[in-house]
Design an enzyme around this catalytic site. Structure first.
Site, PDB file in Angstrom:
ATOM      1  N   LYS A 184       0.846  -1.195   0.000  1.00 59.78           N
ATOM      2  CA  LYS A 184       0.000   0.000   0.000  1.00 59.78           C
ATOM      3  C   LYS A 184       0.885   1.252   0.000  1.00 59.78           C
ATOM      4  CE  LYS A 184      -1.600   3.093   2.599  1.00 59.78           C
ATOM      5  NZ  LYS A 184      -1.743   4.269   1.729  1.00 59.78           N
ATOM      6  N   GLY A 208       7.167   5.893   7.612  1.00 59.47           N
ATOM      7  CA  GLY A 208       6.290   7.061   7.635  1.00 59.47           C
ATOM      8  C   GLY A 208       6.514   7.836   8.921  1.00 59.47           C
ATOM      9  N   SER A 209       5.490   8.569   9.330  1.00 59.35           N
ATOM     10  CA  SER A 209       5.652   9.446  10.489  1.00 59.35           C
ATOM     11  C   SER A 209       5.663   8.648  11.797  1.00 59.35           C
ATOM     12  CB  SER A 209       4.515  10.472  10.506  1.00 59.35           C
ATOM     13  OG  SER A 209       3.289   9.786  10.584  1.00 59.35           O
ATOM     14  N   VAL A 259       2.038   7.697  13.371  1.00 55.59           N
ATOM     15  CA  VAL A 259       1.358   6.610  12.639  1.00 55.59           C
ATOM     16  C   VAL A 259       2.117   5.298  12.871  1.00 55.59           C
ATOM     17  CG1 VAL A 259       0.712   5.731  10.358  1.00 55.59           C
ATOM     18  CG2 VAL A 259       0.332   8.134  10.894  1.00 55.59           C
ATOM     19  N   GLY A 260       3.431   5.359  12.833  1.00 55.69           N
ATOM     20  CA  GLY A 260       4.241   4.157  13.042  1.00 55.69           C
ATOM     21  C   GLY A 260       3.982   3.536  14.402  1.00 55.69           C
ATOM     22  N   GLU A 264      10.183   2.384  10.333  1.00 60.44           N
ATOM     23  CA  GLU A 264      11.154   3.459  10.093  1.00 60.44           C
ATOM     24  C   GLU A 264      10.370   4.756  10.115  1.00 60.44           C
ATOM     25  OE1 GLU A 264      14.298   3.526  10.131  1.00 60.44           O
ATOM     26  OE2 GLU A 264      14.617   1.371  10.148  1.00 60.44           O
ATOM     27  N   CYS A 291      13.493  12.165   5.518  1.00 59.84           N
ATOM     28  CA  CYS A 291      13.560  11.822   6.944  1.00 59.84           C
ATOM     29  C   CYS A 291      14.958  12.085   7.477  1.00 59.84           C
ATOM     30  CB  CYS A 291      13.185  10.355   7.151  1.00 59.84           C
ATOM     31  SG  CYS A 291      14.174   9.253   6.133  1.00 59.84           S
ATOM     32  N   GLN A 333       1.123  19.648   3.012  1.00 63.76           N
ATOM     33  CA  GLN A 333       2.485  19.805   3.542  1.00 63.76           C
ATOM     34  C   GLN A 333       2.873  21.283   3.550  1.00 63.76           C
ATOM     35  OE1 GLN A 333       4.597  17.441   5.008  1.00 63.76           O
ATOM     36  NE2 GLN A 333       5.672  19.329   5.544  1.00 63.76           N
ATOM     37  N   GLU A 340       9.318  17.382  13.988  1.00 68.69           N
ATOM     38  CA  GLU A 340       9.690  17.211  12.578  1.00 68.69           C
ATOM     39  C   GLU A 340       8.764  18.068  11.709  1.00 68.69           C
ATOM     40  OE1 GLU A 340       8.798  13.507  10.533  1.00 68.69           O
ATOM     41  OE2 GLU A 340      10.810  13.501   9.683  1.00 68.69           O
TER      42      GLU A 340
HETATM   43  P1  NAD Z   1       2.468   9.005   7.145  1.00 69.63           P
HETATM   44  O1  NAD Z   1       2.823   8.376   8.436  1.00 69.63           O
HETATM   45  O2  NAD Z   1       1.390   9.994   7.133  1.00 69.63           O
HETATM   46  O3  NAD Z   1       2.031   7.877   6.089  1.00 69.63           O
HETATM   47  C1  NAD Z   1       2.891   6.802   5.747  1.00 69.63           C
HETATM   48  C2  NAD Z   1       2.050   5.683   5.146  1.00 69.63           C
HETATM   49  O4  NAD Z   1       1.186   5.165   6.157  1.00 69.63           O
HETATM   50  C3  NAD Z   1       1.136   6.115   4.011  1.00 69.63           C
HETATM   51  O5  NAD Z   1       1.046   5.099   3.036  1.00 69.63           O
HETATM   52  C4  NAD Z   1      -0.200   6.305   4.694  1.00 69.63           C
HETATM   53  O6  NAD Z   1      -1.318   6.190   3.836  1.00 69.63           O
HETATM   54  C5  NAD Z   1      -0.154   5.175   5.705  1.00 69.63           C
HETATM   55  N1  NAD Z   1      -1.012   5.358   6.865  1.00 69.63           N
HETATM   56  C6  NAD Z   1      -1.398   6.531   7.441  1.00 69.63           C
HETATM   57  N2  NAD Z   1      -2.204   6.282   8.487  1.00 69.63           N
HETATM   58  C7  NAD Z   1      -2.314   4.947   8.597  1.00 69.63           C
HETATM   59  C8  NAD Z   1      -2.999   4.091   9.482  1.00 69.63           C
HETATM   60  N3  NAD Z   1      -3.726   4.564  10.485  1.00 69.63           N
HETATM   61  N4  NAD Z   1      -2.906   2.760   9.307  1.00 69.63           N
HETATM   62  C9  NAD Z   1      -2.157   2.240   8.298  1.00 69.63           C
HETATM   63  N5  NAD Z   1      -1.499   3.010   7.416  1.00 69.63           N
HETATM   64  C10 NAD Z   1      -1.553   4.347   7.568  1.00 69.63           C
HETATM   65  O7  NAD Z   1       3.826   9.594   6.548  1.00 69.63           O
HETATM   66  P2  NAD Z   1       4.030  10.434   5.204  1.00 69.63           P
HETATM   67  O8  NAD Z   1       3.467  11.798   5.407  1.00 69.63           O
HETATM   68  O9  NAD Z   1       3.592   9.652   4.027  1.00 69.63           O
HETATM   69  O10 NAD Z   1       5.625  10.516   5.138  1.00 69.63           O
HETATM   70  C11 NAD Z   1       6.379  11.439   5.853  1.00 69.63           C
HETATM   71  C12 NAD Z   1       6.962  10.809   7.095  1.00 69.63           C
HETATM   72  O11 NAD Z   1       7.721   9.646   6.747  1.00 69.63           O
HETATM   73  C13 NAD Z   1       7.946  11.709   7.820  1.00 69.63           C
HETATM   74  O12 NAD Z   1       7.704  11.632   9.197  1.00 69.63           O
HETATM   75  C14 NAD Z   1       9.318  11.109   7.494  1.00 69.63           C
HETATM   76  O13 NAD Z   1      10.323  11.366   8.434  1.00 69.63           O
HETATM   77  C15 NAD Z   1       8.973   9.666   7.428  1.00 69.63           C
HETATM   78  N6  NAD Z   1       9.979   8.927   6.674  1.00 69.63           N
HETATM   79  C16 NAD Z   1      10.835   8.112   7.367  1.00 69.63           C
HETATM   80  C17 NAD Z   1      11.824   7.429   6.691  1.00 69.63           C
HETATM   81  C18 NAD Z   1      12.761   6.503   7.425  1.00 69.63           C
HETATM   82  O14 NAD Z   1      13.336   5.628   6.793  1.00 69.63           O
HETATM   83  N7  NAD Z   1      12.933   6.648   8.720  1.00 69.63           N
HETATM   84  C19 NAD Z   1      11.955   7.556   5.310  1.00 69.63           C
HETATM   85  C20 NAD Z   1      11.048   8.396   4.630  1.00 69.63           C
HETATM   86  C21 NAD Z   1      10.064   9.075   5.327  1.00 69.63           C
END
Ligand code: NAD
Length: 484
Positions: free
Chosen positions: A171, A224-225, A228-229, A246, A280, A327, A379
């Site tokens: 996804k 992701g963020s 959410v993670g 991550e 990130c 954003q 962040e």
């Molecule tokens: P996000 O957390 O909003 O979304 C990431 C993914 O999770 C998307 O596909 C989103 O649709 C999905 N998602 C959102 N809510 C969810 C839920 N409740 N259940 C399941 N899936 C869900 O992040 P973003 O805005 O897409 O990306 C930016 C973030 O990603 C920043 O915080 C950045 O630091 C982080 N990031 C981290 C790394 C790393 O390797 N550490 C790399 C790239 C980006």
């Protein structure tokens, strides 16, 4: 044209569609991408579960061939993939094309991983007992990815998942369905049995949650963020699954008094603002020793003022637009917070006037900030950096480590002793010396500390820890008569 989901070897229409908008020119709609309904998410998971037994037992030669084929096609189409990425995410064409090539190389690297032995032998402490550890696939893997690296991050999750014998439900972030769809289309033609790889597009709150909460999904690899993670982590943990997370960063770049000033400015400029600061690993906290503080800021502002902000696909552009309206709102909110907190807005932060309707923002530099300010603790994920002045190297390390996250950290110095000490004391998963903060190499691990990461590292052979599970086998030697 509606771009469909890929489930059980078929392209399937979604319940709904999301338009994908070009942030460099919001009049340009890239395409319409299917949104998977609950039944489609279930179908994709069921297909992956059904395909698992055969795929997990198939020859490494087959897995190598499929992954190598995918890698070759991505590399040969890197310009086209890079163009789509730049168009939908706003990364410059050079950065986007390099990302596409990197995605291809990731598949090629993990093709070779398919050959690595899946078991290890040990000497048992008991006579006549053979002891081995088998590495078995984890199972059905849910791959959930962010928008900022829409080819490289899916590649470094999907490729190892398949290489180690797992099946996949992918996804992508809804903002970058175009790159994800192209990647899925290439994967769909590489010779995988049906159901081994599935694409379900749509929002995290429903499509993502459908994957995360399914007991058939043995493991979820998420980037992701941090909020959410963490929530995904607890859902998967509660149902007994495995997670690899991550998450966010607030990466420090320490500029020592003995730094080569040009290297320092170059590292700060690229580390903070390239990819529009939407990495990130971006260096959002510039921690600068007093003795070099004024010269560093003057030179950095000078370089910032010559940056060309514009259409991501124009060859003249150094910095593309912010990826989305949402954003951009976050970036503007934090610029206001920085102003209200008393930081000095030394450069940038204004909207760029352009003949195209896009989300253009001048990179911003705050000075006279403290590490307790929100702009240094939260962040932002945009082209905004803040300078913290420190009076010693020890104070620089203290400030650098004073964060809830610990992804990437950099130091600029000409002193081997200081560099060594920085690398030893910094609380981050990745350290960069006289280089912009990033995590480039596909064959080395990518990992963070504190709230930036959870679970085994990604990339390189290290990620085998996540994508396989160990089974320890103790086997008595059969009496000779029975062994015939
Ligand atoms: P996000 O957390 O909003 O979304 C990431 C993914 O999770 C998307 O596909 C989103 O649709 C999905 N998602 C959102 N809510 C969810 C839920 N409740 N259940 C399941 N899936 C869900 O992040 P973003 O805005 O897409 O990306 C930016 C973030 O990603 C920043 O915080 C950045 O630091 C982080 N990031 C981290 C790394 C790393 O390797 N550490 C790399 C790239 C980006």
């Amino acid at each position: 044209m509606l771009r469909n989901n890929f489930i059980a070897g078929e392209w399937v229409r979604g319940d709904d569609g999301i338009e994908n908008v070009n942030p460099s020119d919001t009049r340009d709609i890239i395409d319409l991408y299917a949104v998977a309904g609950a039944k489609q998410v279930k179908d994709a998971i069921d297909a992956a579960a059904s395909a698992l037994p055969a795929w997990s037992l198939c020859s490494p030669l087959k897995r190598f061939d499929v992954l190598d084929t995918i890698g070759t096609e991505i590399i040969s189409r890197q310009k086209e993939l890079g163009d789509c990425l730049a168009r939908e995410e706003g990364k410059t064409l050079d950065e986007a094309t390099a990302e596409a090539a990197r995605a291809g190389h990731l598949f090629k690297f993990f093709a070779t991983e398919a050959y690595r032995s899946n078991s290890e032998g040990y000497e048992s402490i008991r006579q006549s007992v053979e002891l081995s550890v088998r590495r078995e696939p984890l199972g059905v893997v849910g791959v959930i990815t962010p928008w900022n690296f829409p080819l490289a991050i899916p590649a470094w999750k999907i490729a190892p998942a398949l290489a180690y014998g797992n099946t996949v439900v992918f996804k992508p972030a809804e903002l970058v369905s175009g790159s994800a769809w192209l990647l899925a289309e290439i994967i769909s033609r590489a010779g995988l049995p049906e159901g081994v790889f599935n694409l379900v597009m749509g929002r995290g709150s429903d499509v993502g949650q459908g994957i995360v909460s399914s007991s058939k999904v043995t493991g979820v690899t998420f980037t992701g963020s941090t909020p959410v993670g963490k929530s995904i982590g607890s859902t998967v943990f509660d149902r007994g699954g495995r997670v690899q997370l991550e998450m966010g960063g607030k990466n420090p770049l320490v500029i020592c008094g003995d730094a080569d000033i040009d290297v320092a400015v170059d590292c700060a400029l690229k580390g903070s603002f390239f990819s529009t600061g939407q990495r990130c690993t971006a260096s959002s906290r510039l921690i600068v020793e007093e003795s070099i503080h004024e010269e560093f800021i003057d030179k950095l502002v000078d370089r910032m003022s010559s940056l060309r902000i514009g259409d991501a696909r124009s060859p003249e552009t150094d910095i593309g637009p912010v990826a989305s309206e949402a954003q951009l709102e976050v970036d503007l909110k934090y610029l206001k917070i920085g102003d209200e907190e008393g930081a000095v807005r030394r450069f940038g932060g204004d909207l760029v006037q352009s003949d195209k309707p896009g989300y253009y923002l001048f990179p911003a530099l705050f000075t006279e900030t403290t590490n307790t300010m929100r702009i240094n603790r939260e962040e932002i994920f945009g082209p905004i950096a803040a300078v913290v002045r420190v009076s010693s190297f020890d104070e620089a390390i203290e400030v650098a480590n004073d964060a809830e996250v610990g992804l990437s950290a950099g130091v600029v110095s000409t002193s081997p002793a200081r560099i060594k000490e920085f690398v030893r004391r910094i609380e981050a998963g990745m350290a960069q010396v006289n280089l912009p903060t990033a995590g480039m190499d596909f064959h080395a691990p990518f990992t963070g500390r504190k709230s930036s990461s959870f679970g085994p590292p990604e990339k390189g052979s290290y990620c085998r820890e996540f994508f396989t599970q160990a089974k320890v086998v103790h086997e008595a030697e059969l009496p000779a008569i029975n062994a015939v």
